[in-house]
Design a protein around this motif. Sequence first.
Motif, PDB file in Angstrom:
ATOM      1  N   LYS A  36       0.873  -1.194   0.000  1.00 43.20           N
ATOM      2  CA  LYS A  36       0.000   0.000   0.000  1.00 43.20           C
ATOM      3  C   LYS A  36       0.902   1.233   0.000  1.00 43.20           C
ATOM      4  N   ARG A  37       0.354   2.349  -0.494  1.00 44.53           N
ATOM      5  CA  ARG A  37       1.119   3.596  -0.535  1.00 44.53           C
ATOM      6  C   ARG A  37       1.691   3.941   0.845  1.00 44.53           C
ATOM      7  N   GLY A  38       2.958   4.305   0.893  1.00 50.72           N
ATOM      8  CA  GLY A  38       3.584   4.775   2.132  1.00 50.72           C
ATOM      9  C   GLY A  38       3.962   3.683   3.115  1.00 50.72           C
ATOM     10  N   MET A  39       3.663   2.412   2.797  1.00 48.76           N
ATOM     11  CA  MET A  39       3.982   1.366   3.791  1.00 48.76           C
ATOM     12  C   MET A  39       5.471   1.011   3.790  1.00 48.76           C
ATOM     13  N   GLN A  40       5.933   0.524   4.933  1.00 47.81           N
ATOM     14  CA  GLN A  40       7.319   0.071   5.082  1.00 47.81           C
ATOM     15  C   GLN A  40       7.331  -1.457   5.043  1.00 47.81           C
ATOM     16  N   PRO A  41       8.434  -2.075   4.586  1.00 49.13           N
ATOM     17  CA  PRO A  41       8.453  -3.546   4.536  1.00 49.13           C
ATOM     18  C   PRO A  41       8.310  -4.150   5.933  1.00 49.13           C
ATOM     19  N   GLU A  42       7.428  -5.152   6.064  1.00 50.94           N
ATOM     20  CA  GLU A  42       7.303  -5.838   7.363  1.00 50.94           C
ATOM     21  C   GLU A  42       8.105  -7.148   7.296  1.00 50.94           C
ATOM     22  N   ARG A  43       7.833  -8.066   8.230  1.00 52.59           N
ATOM     23  CA  ARG A  43       8.674  -9.255   8.395  1.00 52.59           C
ATOM     24  C   ARG A  43       8.798 -10.094   7.116  1.00 52.59           C
ATOM     25  N   LEU A  44       7.645 -10.426   6.510  1.00 51.77           N
ATOM     26  CA  LEU A  44       7.685 -11.290   5.323  1.00 51.77           C
ATOM     27  C   LEU A  44       8.329 -10.579   4.140  1.00 51.77           C
ATOM     28  N   MET A  45       8.025  -9.270   3.995  1.00 52.85           N
ATOM     29  CA  MET A  45       8.615  -8.532   2.876  1.00 52.85           C
ATOM     30  C   MET A  45      10.140  -8.448   3.046  1.00 52.85           C
ATOM     31  N   ASN A  46      10.590  -8.210   4.297  1.00 58.21           N
ATOM     32  CA  ASN A  46      12.040  -8.182   4.541  1.00 58.21           C
ATOM     33  C   ASN A  46      12.672  -9.525   4.192  1.00 58.21           C
ATOM     34  N   LEU A  47      11.959 -10.598   4.506  1.00 59.93           N
ATOM     35  CA  LEU A  47      12.467 -11.935   4.180  1.00 59.93           C
ATOM     36  C   LEU A  47      12.549 -12.091   2.657  1.00 59.93           C
ATOM     37  N   HIS A  48      11.522 -11.581   1.952  1.00 58.69           N
ATOM     38  CA  HIS A  48      11.499 -11.664   0.487  1.00 58.69           C
ATOM     39  C   HIS A  48      12.683 -10.889  -0.118  1.00 58.69           C
ATOM     40  N   LEU A  49      12.931  -9.689   0.395  1.00 52.85           N
ATOM     41  CA  LEU A  49      14.050  -8.886  -0.125  1.00 52.85           C
ATOM     42  C   LEU A  49      15.365  -9.621   0.137  1.00 52.85           C
ATOM     43  N   SER A  50      15.495 -10.229   1.336  1.00 47.73           N
ATOM     44  CA  SER A  50      16.751 -10.900   1.706  1.00 47.73           C
ATOM     45  C   SER A  50      16.992 -12.131   0.847  1.00 47.73           C
ATOM     46  N   ILE A  51      15.965 -12.978   0.716  1.00 51.45           N
ATOM     47  CA  ILE A  51      16.144 -14.194  -0.106  1.00 51.45           C
ATOM     48  C   ILE A  51      16.409 -13.788  -1.555  1.00 51.45           C
ATOM     49  N   GLY A  52      15.708 -12.739  -2.020  1.00 53.74           N
ATOM     50  CA  GLY A  52      15.879 -12.287  -3.404  1.00 53.74           C
ATOM     51  C   GLY A  52      17.322 -11.878  -3.680  1.00 53.74           C
ATOM     52  N   LEU A  53      17.921 -11.139  -2.737  1.00 55.11           N
ATOM     53  CA  LEU A  53      19.302 -10.692  -2.964  1.00 55.11           C
ATOM     54  C   LEU A  53      20.293 -11.848  -2.791  1.00 55.11           C
ATOM     55  N   LEU A  54      19.907 -12.826  -1.980  1.00 51.60           N
ATOM     56  CA  LEU A  54      20.722 -14.044  -1.863  1.00 51.60           C
ATOM     57  C   LEU A  54      20.706 -14.796  -3.205  1.00 51.60           C
ATOM     58  N   ILE A  55      19.528 -14.841  -3.834  1.00 53.90           N
ATOM     59  CA  ILE A  55      19.413 -15.500  -5.145  1.00 53.90           C
ATOM     60  C   ILE A  55      20.269 -14.764  -6.178  1.00 53.90           C
ATOM     61  N   LEU A  56      20.260 -13.430  -6.107  1.00 53.78           N
ATOM     62  CA  LEU A  56      21.083 -12.647  -7.052  1.00 53.78           C
ATOM     63  C   LEU A  56      22.568 -12.986  -6.872  1.00 53.78           C
ATOM     64  N   THR A  57      23.016 -13.076  -5.609  1.00 57.72           N
ATOM     65  CA  THR A  57      24.417 -13.405  -5.330  1.00 57.72           C
ATOM     66  C   THR A  57      24.745 -14.806  -5.842  1.00 57.72           C
ATOM     67  N   LEU A  58      23.852 -15.740  -5.537  1.00 53.39           N
ATOM     68  CA  LEU A  58      24.069 -17.136  -5.944  1.00 53.39           C
ATOM     69  C   LEU A  58      24.117 -17.261  -7.472  1.00 53.39           C
ATOM     70  N   MET A  59      23.184 -16.597  -8.159  1.00 51.17           N
ATOM     71  CA  MET A  59      23.130 -16.700  -9.617  1.00 51.17           C
ATOM     72  C   MET A  59      24.343 -16.031 -10.268  1.00 51.17           C
ATOM     73  N   THR A  60      24.862 -14.968  -9.648  1.00 48.69           N
ATOM     74  CA  THR A  60      26.060 -14.316 -10.190  1.00 48.69           C
ATOM     75  C   THR A  60      27.244 -15.275 -10.067  1.00 48.69           C
ATOM     76  N   ALA A  61      27.381 -15.905  -8.881  1.00 55.54           N
ATOM     77  CA  ALA A  61      28.466 -16.877  -8.679  1.00 55.54           C
ATOM     78  C   ALA A  61      28.285 -18.059  -9.635  1.00 55.54           C
TER      79      ALA A  61
END
Length: 180
Positions: A36-61
């Motif tokens: 929603k407009r103006g919302m901050q990432p909560e627990r699940l969204m933070n987990l999604h961002l973290s796993i997503g960037l882990l996938i980016l690191t893994l795929m680059t390697a």
Amino acid sequence: MRTSQDYGSAAKLFHWATVALLAAQFTVGWLMPDIKRGMQPERLMNLHLSIGLLILTLMTARGAWRLAHGAPPPEASLPAWQRIASQLVHGALYLLVFAMTISGWLFASMRGWKIMIFGTVPVPPLVVQSSPLGHAVGEWHAPMSWVLLGVVGLHVAAALAHYFIFRDRVLQRMLPRFGG
Ligand code: HEM
Ligand code: HEM
């Protein structure tokens, strides 16, 4: 020079770690609350961002490892169209996974969110808050996830067809081997 027709253990480890992380990433992506407009990432969204960037690191390697070491030659029994089709699908999978991670990162940056991988490693934004580029590319993140899912479906269907219909060794080339 590679002598075995199978993928090596590093390629298998990269492959199955990517599969596991993508399964987790889709699950979290679907479970987390809508933005929603103006919302901050909560627990699940933070987990999604973290796993997503882990996938980016893994795929680059993984991509770097693949460029340096290549892949085993295709199964000898494969007709030319299957060799070409599998290369196209594998290329599309690499590209789509990268595009998913970059579009998600742009989306989060455009929202002005502070990204911390698993609450510890800070990640800089790719664009400034409200960036039109971040908005335009970020919009593609959700629809593109369905394209990725479709191509993965095709890839898995092909692997199963090789096992059950063509009865060659294509699937076994990528399966873990226990006990030598
Ligand atoms: C290959 C990696 C990724 C996959 C498969 C993926 C998948 C998904 C899925 C399925 C959704 C739900 C879409 C919907 O509501 O229908 C989603 C939403 C979202 N993802 Fe990802 N994601 C990935 C990487 C990332 C990364 C790296 C970030 C940020 C650093 C990110 C940020 C977001 C955000 C902000 C949303 C909510 C916005 C939206 O619905 O478009 N994602 N993702
Ligand atoms: C249960 C799910 C899956 C199965 C059974 C499976 C099976 C396989 C098999 C058998 C191969 C080797 C094909 C050959 O001999 O050339 C392969 C390669 C590959 N798979 Fe999957 N796969 C699965 C999921 C995925 C997913 C989710 C991705 C998404 C990134 C993926 C990406 C790739 C790529 C990029 C290659 C080529 C590897 C390389 O040459 O670098 N696979 N897969």
